[in-house]
Scaffold this motif. Structure first.
Motif: not given
Length: 445
Positions: A146-147, A161, A143-144, A140, A158-159, A149-151, A92
């Motif tokens: 960021w998720r 990891n 991160r939320e 936290e 793309r992330f 934006y990736v979606k 993460a």
């Protein structure tokens, strides 16, 4: 951004051709400053008649490292219309701060007292914006975001990891290939690479085991269990000074420092510290501090402390102009002299019957540390009554006993019950990714 600033940014970040890095080393580094560094690089890449990336060009970009700089660089390049892949060796982003509930973050406190006006408590950025608060909660929240934006921006973003980048090679077509665990990455070639690999895990000397700065250290519990009233901190960077302040003050995980900057802003204390830090910053640009610079900086820090303690004579209940001052020292907090209020807060925050040895192998005065000025100033206030003994030298173990070996004078025995914290920083991850050593990273930082 001016063209000369653009050139300076590219020169400081360029590793080779279109391969760039954002150093984790520099003056007053924090989460927000790394965001600004990343976004300045993104802007510099697109600026000027000879821009690295010309208008309407669409590039494939690899960003290495999912810390604040990496995430910001990735989203900045995405906003410019490019296809971006963010590589991270862990599962993460911001993994190192997973359990940092004992640390507080503030976006601009490290820039004080240079900043005009009151400190901004928000980053005021178009994305990954955060406010002063508990580190774990901020992580936290980011991160939320960021998720999301990736979606929402797949497949352009793309992330990737759990992918440790071990090498970057250039092809004949001026594009770059990334290598993962010594095998070629299957994502293809990249036009631009931005490495933000950051620091390795902080490692304390074996004789002085100390939890990583971002890991819970249970300091208050250790103090209660040991019954110790004496503390020893090795290292006068921000990590060391914060641990020193936590040992001697009701520091409230950093909120106390935030409160002090608010109260001191615009006062004579602020002006003295600002003068000292500007001289400090200017002198570092030309090399080491000269004797004249050192003397001027010490004088300004002493003047700041004197102004602070002189305010103790002001009556907290009196009208804020009662002392006859025409400076911001008496700007009202209600009808209270601001410095007098800060002084009373300082007195209330002191924990009695505690003492501290602070040792650093590079500087002989706390004013010469590269740490945030508010941390240096608070230590200098406590140092005045002898509670803090600062030494230039090294912390060593001799025949099972701990000692400070100062550059000048005899060895100092550390009491057996003294709690010892070693904050010696960490090396960077750039050796493997950029094939350059920490000295180069430091100079460019």
């Amino acid at each position: 951004m001016k063209l000369e600033d653009r050139k300076r940014t590219l020169d400081s970040c360029r590793n080779a051709n279109n391969y760039f890095f954002i150093s984790p080393i520099g003056e007053r580094i924090n989460f927000h400053s790394q965001q600004l560094r990343a976004l300045n690089l993104v802007k510099a890449l697109h600026l000027g008649p000879d821009a690295v990336i010309r208008k309407r060009e669409k590039k494939t970009v690899a960003v290495i490292g999912a810390g604040m700089a990496g995430m910001s660089a990735a989203l900045g390049m995405l906003c410019k219309g490019h296809t971006v892949r963010l590589y991270e060796s862990k599962s993460a982003p911001l993994n190192r701060q997973d359990d940092a509930g004992h640390r507080m973050l503030h976006p601009t406190i490290n820039f004080w007292p240079d900043q005009e006006g009151y400190l901004e408590t928000s980053t005021n950025l178009p994305f990954l914006e955060w406010y002063q608060g508990e580190c774990k909660a901020i992580v936290e929240m980011l991160r939320e975001e960021w998720r999301g934006y990736v979606k929402n921006y797949a497949p352009r973003l793309r992330f990737l990891n759990n992918r440790l980048v071990t090498n970057v090679t250039a092809g004949s077509n001026r594009k770059y290939k990334l290598w993962i665990d010594d095998g070629a990455d299957d994502e293809g070639m990249y036009d631009i690479v931005i490495a933000t690999a950051g620091f390795k895990e902080e490692v304390a000397p074996p004789a002085f085991p100390t939890p990583n700065y971002w890991h819970p250290d249970m300091l208050n519990r250790k103090i209660e269990e040991s019954g110790s009233s004496c503390f020893t901190v090795s290292g006068a960077g921000d990590g060391g000074l914060i641990d020193a302040l936590r040992s001697l003050l009701k520091f409230d995980d950093g909120k106390l420092a935030f409160r002090f900057t608010e109260l001191l802003q615009g006062t004579s204390v602020h002006d003295h510290l600002k003068s000292a830090e500007r001289r400090f910053k200017d002198s570092l640009k030309t090399g080491e501090l000269s004797d004249a610079d050192r003397q001027k900086i010490r004088i300004e820090y002493d003047a700041a402390a004197s102004a602070f303690f002189n305010a103790s004579s002001c009556d907290l209940d009196a009208d804020f102009r009662a002392c006859g001052s025409d400076t911001m020292d008496c700007a009202p907090k209600g009808k209270t002299c601001r410095l007098a209020y800060a002084h009373s807060l300082f007195v209330e925050s002191r924990i009695p019957r505690r003492s501290l040895y602070l040792v650093d192998n590079e500087i002989n005065n706390i004013a010469f540390s590269k740490a945030a000025p508010i941390h240096k100033f608070l230590i200098s206030l406590i140092e005045r009554d002898g509670t803090v003994q600062f030494e230039k030298g090294n912390l060593v173990e001799v025949d099972g006993k701990f000692q400070i070996h100062p550059d000048v004078g005899a060895a100092i025995d550390i009491p057996k019950k003294s709690l010892i914290y070693a904050r010696h920083g960490a090396s960077t991850n750039f050796k493997q990714v950029l094939n350059i050593d920490d000295k180069v990273v430091f100079n460019k930082g």
